[in-house]
Design a protein around this motif. Structure first.
Motif, PDB file in Angstrom:
ATOM      1  N   SER A 286       0.950  -1.245  -0.052  1.00  0.00           N
ATOM      2  CA  SER A 286      -0.152   0.061   0.188  1.00  0.00           C
ATOM      3  C   SER A 286       1.028   1.116  -0.089  1.00  0.00           C
ATOM      4  O   SER A 286       1.935   1.358   0.698  1.00  0.00           O
ATOM      5  CB  SER A 286      -0.913   0.133   1.342  1.00  0.00           C
ATOM      6  OG  SER A 286      -0.212   0.009   2.241  1.00  0.00           O
TER       7      SER A 286
ATOM      8  N   HIS B 249      -7.839   7.259  -5.153  1.00  0.00           N
ATOM      9  CA  HIS B 249      -7.999   5.944  -4.401  1.00  0.00           C
ATOM     10  C   HIS B 249      -8.059   4.771  -5.538  1.00  0.00           C
ATOM     11  O   HIS B 249      -8.864   4.607  -6.365  1.00  0.00           O
ATOM     12  CB  HIS B 249      -9.266   5.799  -3.642  1.00  0.00           C
ATOM     13  CG  HIS B 249      -9.448   4.639  -2.816  1.00  0.00           C
ATOM     14  ND1 HIS B 249      -8.829   4.274  -1.688  1.00  0.00           N
ATOM     15  CD2 HIS B 249     -10.146   3.377  -2.983  1.00  0.00           C
ATOM     16  CE1 HIS B 249      -8.947   3.002  -1.277  1.00  0.00           C
ATOM     17  NE2 HIS B 249      -9.846   2.371  -2.231  1.00  0.00           N
TER      18      HIS B 249
ATOM     19  N   GLU C  45      -3.782   5.546  -1.537  1.00  0.00           N
ATOM     20  CA  GLU C  45      -4.775   6.359  -1.301  1.00  0.00           C
ATOM     21  C   GLU C  45      -4.094   7.492  -1.303  1.00  0.00           C
ATOM     22  O   GLU C  45      -2.873   7.591  -0.397  1.00  0.00           O
ATOM     23  CB  GLU C  45      -5.670   6.276   0.196  1.00  0.00           C
ATOM     24  CG  GLU C  45      -6.571   5.163   0.082  1.00  0.00           C
ATOM     25  CD  GLU C  45      -7.110   5.038   1.476  1.00  0.00           C
ATOM     26  OE1 GLU C  45      -6.701   5.646   2.337  1.00  0.00           O
ATOM     27  OE2 GLU C  45      -7.916   4.281   1.654  1.00  0.00           O
TER      28      GLU C  45
ATOM     29  N   GLN D 159      -9.168  13.731  -0.100  1.00  0.00           N
ATOM     30  CA  GLN D 159      -8.577  12.340  -0.996  1.00  0.00           C
ATOM     31  C   GLN D 159      -8.776  12.751  -2.242  1.00  0.00           C
ATOM     32  O   GLN D 159      -9.738  13.401  -3.012  1.00  0.00           O
ATOM     33  CB  GLN D 159      -9.458  11.324  -0.683  1.00  0.00           C
ATOM     34  CG  GLN D 159      -8.892   9.956  -1.521  1.00  0.00           C
ATOM     35  CD  GLN D 159      -9.584   8.648  -0.811  1.00  0.00           C
ATOM     36  OE1 GLN D 159     -10.854   8.709  -1.215  1.00  0.00           O
ATOM     37  NE2 GLN D 159      -9.189   7.761  -0.371  1.00  0.00           N
TER      38      GLN D 159
ATOM     39  N   HIS E  52       0.247   5.150   0.550  1.00  0.00           N
ATOM     40  CA  HIS E  52      -0.561   6.401   1.073  1.00  0.00           C
ATOM     41  C   HIS E  52       0.095   7.736   1.520  1.00  0.00           C
ATOM     42  O   HIS E  52       1.292   7.492   1.937  1.00  0.00           O
ATOM     43  CB  HIS E  52      -1.644   5.893   2.138  1.00  0.00           C
ATOM     44  CG  HIS E  52      -0.962   5.443   3.380  1.00  0.00           C
ATOM     45  ND1 HIS E  52      -0.673   6.229   4.430  1.00  0.00           N
ATOM     46  CD2 HIS E  52      -0.380   4.359   3.750  1.00  0.00           C
ATOM     47  CE1 HIS E  52      -0.171   5.472   5.483  1.00  0.00           C
ATOM     48  NE2 HIS E  52       0.210   4.131   4.981  1.00  0.00           N
TER      49      HIS E  52
END
Length: 75
Positions: free
Chosen positions: A34, A72, A61, A69, A36
């Protein structure tokens, strides 16, 4: 993508902090991978194109400087 220098710092067993002129990201290499953090919005499409070319699956993200945001995605 614009050429910038990156600072990389090991945060934990599988986490790395990536800092550059337009981004402050955390990469967690545990499966699923991941990514982010904060990214200036004008660069997210370039980063996405780069990540899509990698031979790995990941979640991402991304947020702008105001905490909204902006992306995503899962590949």
């Amino acid at each position: 993508m614009a050429r910038i220098s990156w600072q990389v710092r090991h945060l934990g067993l599988t986490e790395f902090e990536l800092r550059g002129a337009y981004a402050q990201l955390v990469l967690d290499a545990e499966q699923p991978i991941s990514l982010h953090g904060l990214l200036q919005e004008r660069y997210w499409s370039e980063l996405l194109r780069f990540l899509q070319d990698l031979p790995v699956h990941f979640l991402a993200e991304l947020y702008d400087e105001d905490g909204q945001q902006i992306a995503h995605f899962h590949y």
